[in-house]
Design an enzyme around this catalytic site. Sequence first.
Site, PDB file in Angstrom:
ATOM      1  CE1 TYR A 151     -13.601   8.486 -18.388  1.00  0.00           C
ATOM      2  CE2 TYR A 151     -12.896   9.382 -16.392  1.00  0.00           C
ATOM      3  CZ  TYR A 151     -13.618   8.537 -17.204  1.00  0.00           C
ATOM      4  OH  TYR A 151     -14.105   7.376 -16.561  1.00  0.00           O
ATOM      5  NE  ARG A 155      -2.623   0.753   3.525  1.00  0.00           N
ATOM      6  CZ  ARG A 155      -1.859   1.576   4.430  1.00  0.00           C
ATOM      7  NH1 ARG A 155      -1.543   2.684   4.039  1.00  0.00           N
ATOM      8  NH2 ARG A 155      -1.607   1.173   5.609  1.00  0.00           N
ATOM      9  CG  ASP A 184      -6.296  13.017 -17.933  1.00  0.00           C
ATOM     10  OD1 ASP A 184      -5.428  12.386 -18.666  1.00  0.00           O
ATOM     11  OD2 ASP A 184      -7.338  12.623 -17.562  1.00  0.00           O
ATOM     12  CE  LYS A 241      -9.425   4.398 -20.597  1.00  0.00           C
ATOM     13  NZ  LYS A 241      -9.586   4.865 -19.308  1.00  0.00           N
TER      14      LYS A 241
HETATM   15  N1  PLP Z   1      -8.796   9.960 -17.612  1.00  0.00           N
HETATM   16  C1  PLP Z   1      -9.130   9.915 -19.242  1.00  0.00           C
HETATM   17  C2  PLP Z   1      -8.947  11.021 -20.240  1.00  0.00           C
HETATM   18  C3  PLP Z   1     -10.055   8.786 -19.220  1.00  0.00           C
HETATM   19  O1  PLP Z   1     -10.499   8.600 -20.625  1.00  0.00           O
HETATM   20  C4  PLP Z   1     -10.088   8.097 -18.088  1.00  0.00           C
HETATM   21  C5  PLP Z   1     -11.141   6.802 -18.420  1.00  0.00           C
HETATM   22  O2  PLP Z   1     -11.570   6.517 -19.356  1.00  0.00           O
HETATM   23  C6  PLP Z   1      -9.725   8.449 -17.011  1.00  0.00           C
HETATM   24  C7  PLP Z   1      -9.031   9.530 -16.801  1.00  0.00           C
HETATM   25  C8  PLP Z   1     -10.072   7.552 -15.591  1.00  0.00           C
HETATM   26  O3  PLP Z   1      -9.111   6.359 -15.688  1.00  0.00           O
HETATM   27  P1  PLP Z   1      -9.399   4.931 -15.064  1.00  0.00           P
HETATM   28  O4  PLP Z   1     -10.762   4.290 -15.922  1.00  0.00           O
HETATM   29  O5  PLP Z   1      -8.086   4.350 -15.264  1.00  0.00           O
HETATM   30  O6  PLP Z   1      -9.917   5.518 -13.590  1.00  0.00           O
END
Ligand code: PLP
Length: 387
Positions: A105, A51, A177, A202
Amino acid sequence: MARKFKSLETQLIHAGEPEPRIEGAVSMPIFQSATFEYFGESPYDDLRYIRLNNTPNHKALHQKLAALEKGEEALVTASGMAAISTTFFTVLSSGDHLLAQKGLYGGTHDFISKDFSSFGLSFDFIDGDDPDSWKEKLRPNTRAVYVESLTNPLLEVADLKAVVEFARENDLLSLIDNTFTSPVNFRPLEWGFDLSLHSATKYLNGHSDIVAGAVIGRASQIEKIRHRLNHLGGSLDPHACFLLHRGIKTLALRVRYQNESALKIAQFLDNHPAVDKVHYPGLPTHPHHQRACEFFEGCGGMVSFEVKGGLEAAQRFIEQTTLAIVAPSLGGVETLVTRPVTTTHSGLSLPERQQLGITDNLIRISVGIEATQDLIEDFDQALSVTS
Ligand code: PLP
């Protein structure tokens, strides 16, 4: 001393690998041990325990990710949302205010707009395209500005240079992001951003078989986020670390192929009579094409388009594709298609979606690494049944 490697392709393979190799193992072994023998480590965060994000599997990934985006340090997390929420809970305290790009997102948008208030946090959404309008949203308690390198699903590119300047002028942290571009196409810290975040689920992992997240930045910032993550508990399991580590090694090969394939698919769709509009920043007709050329080394594997004939036509297209898998998520080796209205943005109300330009006939493609021509033929036959 850790070896330094000049090019990204070499860093992907060699940065962060244990020296000397463990028992000569060429691939990083999995340390599936919750706890490790105590050798007098102090403080608490240095006790070796899964952790606390400090097993050999975590450390190797941290060094690799930091090298890729030229950060001092990196941290992997249990999911992209764990990276995002833990970062917000570190850089913002009760009473603070965040400026966030509109069109984020769906999960991040929901977290900010629905959950922030219960933690005493406030926010305003800003138009990433209109830096002149940001100043009026600034408050004395604004601490950070948050954007995405490419927005989902319309693939918009904010004025990223202006975001960094605005943050510096107003003593804010700049957060981005970087999931959609990946370090192959964009390295935010080189442009002056303070923290780069990823859903490593991703492109970084690339094989649609784990959820993971990452944050990269200055050592002092990452240390604070790690401390908070250790309390919140969103650490990545060593086996998922191993899969992410393995997936990352082919990142450049995958993303460069996806850049090329997505551009060809976007061009094909753009010329198709059954398609109303294509959203891909690699197309010269995209409103942010110039910005994409300035910031990015490639425009990535995500394409979205609006099919003529509304919701029914979009649904027929989705049902007719045979190669692309109908599924949310993105960035893997297999091509996925989805209607954002029913998946990633289903948490938004109709007026919210309308305001963001997310229509019922919008289809998002995450281009995989299949032969481009096979995908184009599949999309062509699927489009033939839409009208
Ligand atoms: N940021 C973006 C641009 C995303 O497309 C996603 C998920 O689709 C996330 C963050 C969140 O990621 P996670 O599903 O790994 O928690």
